[in-house]
Design a protein around this motif. Sequence first.
Motif, PDB file in Angstrom:
ATOM      1  N   GLY A  13       0.652  -1.389  -0.012  1.00 48.20           N
ATOM      2  CA  GLY A  13      -0.074   0.108  -0.021  1.00 48.20           C
ATOM      3  C   GLY A  13       0.901   1.214  -0.020  1.00 48.20           C
ATOM      4  N   TRP A  14       0.193   2.338   0.181  1.00 44.62           N
ATOM      5  CA  TRP A  14       0.959   3.546   0.368  1.00 44.62           C
ATOM      6  C   TRP A  14       1.570   3.733   1.781  1.00 44.62           C
ATOM      7  CZ3 TRP A  14       1.464   6.754  -3.703  1.00 44.62           C
ATOM      8  CH2 TRP A  14       0.646   6.556  -4.876  1.00 44.62           C
ATOM      9  N   ARG A  15       2.962   4.085   1.434  1.00 44.22           N
ATOM     10  CA  ARG A  15       3.980   3.946   2.652  1.00 44.22           C
ATOM     11  C   ARG A  15       4.732   5.388   2.717  1.00 44.22           C
ATOM     12  NH1 ARG A  15       0.583   1.792   4.053  1.00 44.22           N
ATOM     13  NH2 ARG A  15       0.257  -0.387   4.496  1.00 44.22           N
ATOM     14  N   ARG A  30       4.841  -7.668   2.645  1.00 38.83           N
ATOM     15  CA  ARG A  30       4.023  -7.726   1.583  1.00 38.83           C
ATOM     16  C   ARG A  30       2.616  -8.405   2.402  1.00 38.83           C
ATOM     17  NH1 ARG A  30       5.450  -7.807  -3.469  1.00 38.83           N
ATOM     18  NH2 ARG A  30       3.532  -8.719  -4.061  1.00 38.83           N
ATOM     19  N   TYR A  31       1.744  -7.469   2.608  1.00 40.81           N
ATOM     20  CA  TYR A  31       0.499  -7.373   3.145  1.00 40.81           C
ATOM     21  C   TYR A  31      -0.584  -8.184   2.477  1.00 40.81           C
ATOM     22  CZ  TYR A  31       2.197  -4.984   7.647  1.00 40.81           C
ATOM     23  OH  TYR A  31       3.048  -4.815   8.548  1.00 40.81           O
ATOM     24  N   ASN A  32      -0.280  -8.572   1.283  1.00 43.16           N
ATOM     25  CA  ASN A  32      -1.208  -9.387   0.315  1.00 43.16           C
ATOM     26  C   ASN A  32      -0.999 -10.785   0.464  1.00 43.16           C
ATOM     27  OD1 ASN A  32       1.196  -8.951  -0.922  1.00 43.16           O
ATOM     28  ND2 ASN A  32      -0.068  -8.796  -3.135  1.00 43.16           N
ATOM     29  N   ASP A  33       0.096 -11.349   0.964  1.00 38.42           N
ATOM     30  CA  ASP A  33       0.475 -12.451   1.079  1.00 38.42           C
ATOM     31  C   ASP A  33       0.248 -13.225   2.211  1.00 38.42           C
ATOM     32  OD1 ASP A  33       1.694 -14.804  -0.075  1.00 38.42           O
ATOM     33  OD2 ASP A  33       3.642 -13.829  -0.484  1.00 38.42           O
ATOM     34  N   LYS A 119      -3.955  -5.527  -6.092  1.00 37.62           N
ATOM     35  CA  LYS A 119      -4.527  -4.426  -5.634  1.00 37.62           C
ATOM     36  C   LYS A 119      -5.181  -4.430  -4.244  1.00 37.62           C
ATOM     37  CE  LYS A 119      -2.896  -2.329  -9.246  1.00 37.62           C
ATOM     38  NZ  LYS A 119      -1.595  -1.420  -9.016  1.00 37.62           N
ATOM     39  N   LYS A 120      -5.306  -5.756  -3.633  1.00 33.47           N
ATOM     40  CA  LYS A 120      -5.769  -5.867  -2.321  1.00 33.47           C
ATOM     41  C   LYS A 120      -4.717  -6.348  -1.338  1.00 33.47           C
ATOM     42  CE  LYS A 120     -10.238  -5.363  -3.988  1.00 33.47           C
ATOM     43  NZ  LYS A 120     -10.718  -4.244  -3.516  1.00 33.47           N
ATOM     44  N   HIS A 121      -4.985  -5.798  -0.121  1.00 33.66           N
ATOM     45  CA  HIS A 121      -3.986  -6.157   1.010  1.00 33.66           C
ATOM     46  C   HIS A 121      -4.633  -6.013   2.447  1.00 33.66           C
ATOM     47  CE1 HIS A 121      -3.401  -1.844   1.761  1.00 33.66           C
ATOM     48  NE2 HIS A 121      -3.400  -1.724   0.627  1.00 33.66           N
ATOM     49  N   LEU A 122      -3.953  -6.421   3.437  1.00 37.58           N
ATOM     50  CA  LEU A 122      -4.624  -6.415   4.649  1.00 37.58           C
ATOM     51  C   LEU A 122      -5.290  -5.158   4.966  1.00 37.58           C
ATOM     52  CD1 LEU A 122      -5.047  -7.891   7.537  1.00 37.58           C
ATOM     53  CD2 LEU A 122      -2.953  -6.849   8.298  1.00 37.58           C
ATOM     54  N   ALA A 128     -12.376  -1.985   5.106  1.00 34.07           N
ATOM     55  CA  ALA A 128     -13.631  -2.274   4.608  1.00 34.07           C
ATOM     56  C   ALA A 128     -14.446  -2.520   5.849  1.00 34.07           C
ATOM     57  CB  ALA A 128     -13.850  -3.382   3.516  1.00 34.07           C
ATOM     58  N   PHE A 129     -13.942  -3.523   6.896  1.00 39.50           N
ATOM     59  CA  PHE A 129     -14.668  -3.939   7.904  1.00 39.50           C
ATOM     60  C   PHE A 129     -14.971  -2.771   8.763  1.00 39.50           C
ATOM     61  CE2 PHE A 129     -13.730  -4.838  12.610  1.00 39.50           C
ATOM     62  CZ  PHE A 129     -15.110  -5.719  12.819  1.00 39.50           C
ATOM     63  N   LYS A 130     -13.951  -1.743   9.029  1.00 40.18           N
ATOM     64  CA  LYS A 130     -14.279  -0.701   9.728  1.00 40.18           C
ATOM     65  C   LYS A 130     -15.389   0.155   9.362  1.00 40.18           C
ATOM     66  CE  LYS A 130     -10.592   1.963  10.982  1.00 40.18           C
ATOM     67  NZ  LYS A 130      -9.412   2.646  10.880  1.00 40.18           N
TER      68      LYS A 130
END
Length: 366
Positions: A13-15, A30-33, A119-122, A128-130
Amino acid sequence: MTDNKPKYIEGVGWRYDTVHSQKRRKKNHRYNDVGTYLVTIVVEGRKPVFGSIKGNIKARPTDSDYPVTVFSPLGEKLIKEELPKIHAIYPMVEIWSPICIMPDHIHLIVHIKAPLPPKKHLGIVIGAFKGGVSRAWGEGALFEDGYNDRILMRDGQLQNWKAYLHANPYRWLVRHTRPELMQRALCVMINGVRYGAFGNFTLLRHPEKAQVFFHRRTVDDRLTQGGDRLTPIERRQGTPIGQGRLVPTELTLFWQKERERLIEIAEQGDVLVTPGISECEKRIKNECLEQHYRLIHLQAEPIGEYWKPERSRFEACVAGSLLILAPWSEDLKGDTDYTRFHNLNTLAASICALDATTECQLGGHG
């Protein structure tokens, strides 16, 4: 203020290059892995919208009256409707038990068992949950910006955090109904050693503790990291250059790297444990006190009925970030200062080894 612009990293994501916050993400992870994470989400203003804590602080974890969260209508909706949506939308994402819903914050163990879609990650999943919980609340954005995550990868780490989350309502109830237990004990027995204690007792049970231990003098690693790196004062004094020379540890590259590592895990919420004897230990201890990082400080001075810490440690206790332990002189072996200080570091190591099953007892002097 710096002109630090973010960049997008696939799967991350943006960092920004550096973010000094307990909500910062692990750089380049890598928060999508595939991975397992402890995620903490906090309600803006700490409003207790998800329920209240009920139970008996004297109950054992297996008792029916052990403290638990009694959910509000919003808390019920969160459990029954919003959490299941995560797996329904992202089948590769699982929410593992225990699910810890506190009145004003949420702890989730999130397991990504297969890579997320492009394009999806944690962060997308949690965002979305929030948003769904905020819509269920119906009064605008409910949560603080961002969230905290901890990557769970070490052996035993997951089980320690599960035990910690299960006891979270208990710690909440103690903190709100028996604050005196969080301030002082003339005798707390830990693994057969008696201590006086002052501060936040829950730090003893924190799953992530790390010892801060430095010798006063260390082999000068500057001599093997690029040649002569003596300071101007050392050169003027004619300090000899040679392999194996001992110098104050705070002058070494080893200290610089270890300090950076320890402060990084302190920023992530780990508890540092030290008697703060050597110069390097004192520097870490003082930095923890100033920044209100979690700290267990072992001191040789006894803690009596009217004893109070000086201002910096007192303010850290008020913030809930400090526990001071003072082993009884009868249990602190050794006749010399060196032996007693060495014994304090040995006790610091034993405190770091505490887990959810270690017996701790409060009592008096008798």
